[in-house]
Design a protein around this motif. Structure first.
Motif, short mmCIF file in Angstrom:
data_model
loop_
_atom_site.label_atom_id
_atom_site.label_comp_id
_atom_site.label_asym_id
_atom_site.label_seq_id
_atom_site.Cartn_x
_atom_site.Cartn_y
_atom_site.Cartn_z
N ASP A 193 96.66 22.70 62.91
CA ASP A 193 96.42 23.07 60.95
C ASP A 193 94.98 22.45 60.65
O ASP A 193 94.65 21.46 61.14
N TYR A 194 94.45 23.20 59.85
CA TYR A 194 92.92 22.53 59.46
C TYR A 194 92.54 23.14 58.21
O TYR A 194 93.11 24.39 57.62
N ARG A 222 95.16 18.63 61.57
CA ARG A 222 96.45 17.83 62.13
C ARG A 222 96.79 18.61 63.31
O ARG A 222 96.64 19.77 63.28
N ILE A 231 95.33 25.91 54.10
CA ILE A 231 95.60 25.42 55.30
C ILE A 231 95.92 26.53 56.40
O ILE A 231 96.56 27.62 56.12
N TRP A 246 98.14 14.13 59.47
CA TRP A 246 96.88 14.34 59.57
C TRP A 246 96.11 13.49 59.98
O TRP A 246 96.46 12.23 60.13
N LEU A 259 95.58 14.01 50.92
CA LEU A 259 96.78 14.42 51.86
C LEU A 259 97.27 13.26 52.62
O LEU A 259 98.42 13.37 53.06
N THR A 260 96.57 12.15 52.72
CA THR A 260 97.10 10.83 53.39
C THR A 260 97.05 9.83 52.44
O THR A 260 97.72 8.60 53.08
N ALA A 273 99.80 18.19 49.26
CA ALA A 273 100.25 19.24 50.28
C ALA A 273 100.54 20.57 49.61
O ALA A 273 100.30 21.59 49.95
N HIS A 299 91.01 14.91 52.60
CA HIS A 299 91.78 14.01 53.60
C HIS A 299 92.46 12.91 52.81
O HIS A 299 93.39 12.53 53.26
N THR A 347 102.49 14.95 64.10
CA THR A 347 101.90 16.06 63.21
C THR A 347 101.29 15.75 62.04
O THR A 347 100.96 16.37 60.91
N VAL A 355 89.53 19.13 58.01
CA VAL A 355 90.69 18.16 57.86
C VAL A 355 91.54 18.68 58.85
O VAL A 355 92.06 19.97 58.68
#
Length: 632
Positions: A191-192, A578, A530, A563, A514-515, A523, A511, A561, A576
């Motif tokens: 996924d990117y 995962r 995505i 990121w 998302l993290t 998300a 990034h 899964t 970005v």
């Protein structure tokens, strides 16, 4: 020294040597009985010596073999310390193996040697039988006598026996083979979120101060290279053809003798749209591809511009050109494509066409029926061809006459005038491009480049199709171009640099969100951006995105899964990423290919054992490079 050789046994040399291993095995090594008494010793391996002549012979054989198999290899690469050390490393390995064979009492009989040589395909005639004349001619071409070659071949048999003895006990288990198969055949999806630098282009501005600063900091990029002007007489069929007389009767006779060549086969001019699929794609992906091409076909049949559709939807290399395929005849395309194309009426669009590459739609733009060209159609072309053939026969004679005059002290212009030839003074050209412009070898180009102004080279120089005599007229040193001339390039470079930085920053911002601590909220924010890739293997070519070794390694190493911890720069974007899923190697493929992978795993196992064995031999051997300067 051995450690240096092992470290250098990589890159282009290993790839080249691997490609020509059979040639090298037969021709490149061994010097039994060749070195004359008293020849300087280059290295010692235990109680054996590697002589200078032995090394030079092995070096020459390997360089020639590489040159035949890889024409793009340069003389600089073959003269590098890396290559010389590789040759010496092979000779040392050979000495070690022959010494081990002597300890173990391993030898080879004349019968084994004769049978082995007779089995070499290069020495067989069309019926597959060993031919003595072919054998002797092949040895003459590499300047070896039968006695030298047969002695070397016997040594190779002995070496191969030692190698087989080392690896004979090694045999991979089905589990080991399956492990190798699974590793090679595994694929992943990712996924990117893609951030493209081009999306920032409209927001970027460049000031005059930035332009000046960039120009000053990158002057080497905007400096015109050193150039030369030459005066040459070319001795090629093209250059000498203009001085030949060709009569109408000669043209007519040539036309009648080659009438079959005057036939023009049927041709069509077409465009196509391709949606790619592979046998390994999932049924879902195949279904999506079919739905996509069906939708495009509806648009094309409804009258939408075919070239525009190709630019938007086609996944083939011709997409940027509107699917343009140019003119082609029968036999140029795969059978399914060819049949559909030639069955389609001019101006019409085909239905869906399935080939090994995927789904196609074809539009036939124009058609040329099969025809025979008349004498009038090809008269000028044949006149040129006949003139070139006549000129080709006179190259040697005229070159000899020109050389006699050059040696006597005449200038290039004087020679051309006396022999009624043409001396051409070239426009200034980059000295670095002499190889491309004239088809010179790198050595010949350097010879021309090193001439003094007003000096003529005293020997003919080989060029594409023949030779030339050359005199240097002018040397033009490197020159810094004016900022005005390169301003648009400078602006473009600065904009690209800024856009790349902005894309990198934006990707890192996404990034981080998302993290970070509010990952769940992020998300939802980025959910629509995505995308999921098609499956890809460890070679790392991600469809539609390009190739990135760091991304591939990270994706295959991911344990879950989440990121991935970094963002990844691709050819035209920053991602970005995962892991979406792992796609295991096909069970059906394993059943079909099990025997192959068993053999492959066993070969790998034996190579590892042999490498370990050779390391042990070299560690316990007394090896001395007596003349290390030869390998520099």
């Amino acid at each position: 020294m051995l450690e240096i050789m092992r470290e250098n046994a990589s890159g282009w040399i290993v790839k080249i040597l691997f490609a020509i291993i059979i040639i090298v095995f037969v021709f490149a090594f061994g010097m039994s009985g060749l070195a004359p008494t008293g020849d300087p010793v280059l290295a010692t391996v235990n109680d054996q010596v590697v002589t200078r002549a032995e090394y030079e012979f092995a070096y020459q054989r390997m360089a020639e073999a590489i040159g035949r198999s890889n024409p793009n290899v340069t003389s600089a690469q073959l003269q590098s310390a890396q290559f010389k050390q590789m040759v010496m490393g092979e000779l040392i390995s050979k000495k070690l193996l022959l010494g081990e064979a002597e300890k173990l009492g391993i030898g080879a009989s004349d019968k084994e040697m004769i049978e082995g040589i007779a089995a070499q395909s290069m020495f067989k005639d069309k019926k597959g039988a060993f031919n003595k004349n072919i054998y002797q001619a092949a040895l003459r071409s590499i300047r070896m006598t039968p006695a030298q070659f047969e002695a070397d071949f016997k040594q190779e048999i002995i070496i191969e026996k030692v190698k087989q003895g080392v690896g004979s006990a090694a045999s991979a288990t089905p589990a080991q083979a399956r492990q190798l198969f699974d590793w090679v055949g595994e694929q992943v999806r990712i996924d990117y979120i893609q951030v493209a630098p081009k999306d920032f282009m409209d927001t970027v501005t460049v000031s005059n101060d930035e332009i000046k600063a960039y120009f000053m900091a990158n002057q080497e990029r905007f400096t015109a290279p050193a150039q030369v002007r030459l005066r040459v007489i070319s001795f090629t069929p093209d250059a000498l053809a203009k001085f030949q007389t060709v009569t109408d009767d000669e043209i007519k006779a040539y036309y009648e003798a080659n009438s079959k060549l005057m036939q023009q086969p049927e041709q069509i001019h077409a465009r196509h749209i391709l949606v790619m699929i592979k046998d390994s794609d999932s049924d879902a992906d195949k279904g999506k591809a079919k739905a996509k091409i069906e939708e495009v076909l509806k648009k094309a049949k409804a009258g939408e511009d075919f070239a525009s559709l190709a630019q938007e939807y086609s996944e083939g290399p011709s997409a940027p050109n509107g699917g343009e395929l140019g003119w082609f005849g029968r036999g140029a395309m795969v059978p399914e494509f060819e049949k559909a194309a030639f069955d389609t009426v001019t101006g019409d669009i085909s239905g869906l066409v399935k080939t090994q590459f995927g789904w196609h739609i074809i539009k036939v733009e124009e058609r040329k029926d099969a025809s025979t060209q008349t004498l009038d159609d090809v008269k000028d072309e044949l006149r040129t061809k006949i003139a070139q053939e006549k000129a080709s026969e006179k190259i040697t004679e005229q070159l000899d006459q020109a050389m006699d005059r050059l040696i006597s002290g005449m200038t290039i212009e004087e020679i051309a005038k006396e022999l009624k030839l043409e001396a051409v003074t070239t426009e200034p050209m980059p000295a670095l491009f002499l190889t491309q412009i004239f088809g010179l070898s790198p050595e010949a180009a350097k010879t021309v480049q090193d001439l003094a102004v007003g000096e003529a080279h005293k020997a003919p120089i080989a060029v594409n199709g023949g030779y030339m005599l050359v005199e240097k007229v002018e040397d033009i040193p490197p020159t810094l171009m004016s900022l005005d001339k390169v301003k648009s390039n400078v602006v473009g470079s600065i904009k690209k640099q800024k856009c790349d930085e902005m894309a990198q920053n934006e990707a890192e911002k996404i990034h981080a969100a998302l993290t970070g601590t509010n990952a769940a909220k992020a998300a939802k924010t980025y959910a629509k951006r995505i995308k999921t890739s098609k499956p890809f293997g460890r070679q790392g070519n991600v469809a539609g995105l390009g190739q990135s070794k760091p991304l591939t390694e990270a994706a295959f190493s991911a344990e879950d899964t989440a990121w991935l911890p970094l963002v990844y720069t691709m050819p035209n974007s920053v991602l970005v990423v995962r892991l979406n899923e792992r796609v295991p190697a096909s069970e059906d493929a394993w059943k079909e290919q099990k025997k192959f992978w068993m053999e492959q795993a066993t070969q790998n196992y034996r190579k590892e054992m042999l490498a370990s064995f050779m390391d042990e031999l070299s560690k316990n051997a007394k090896i001395d490079i007596v003349q290390p300067e030869v390998l520099q």
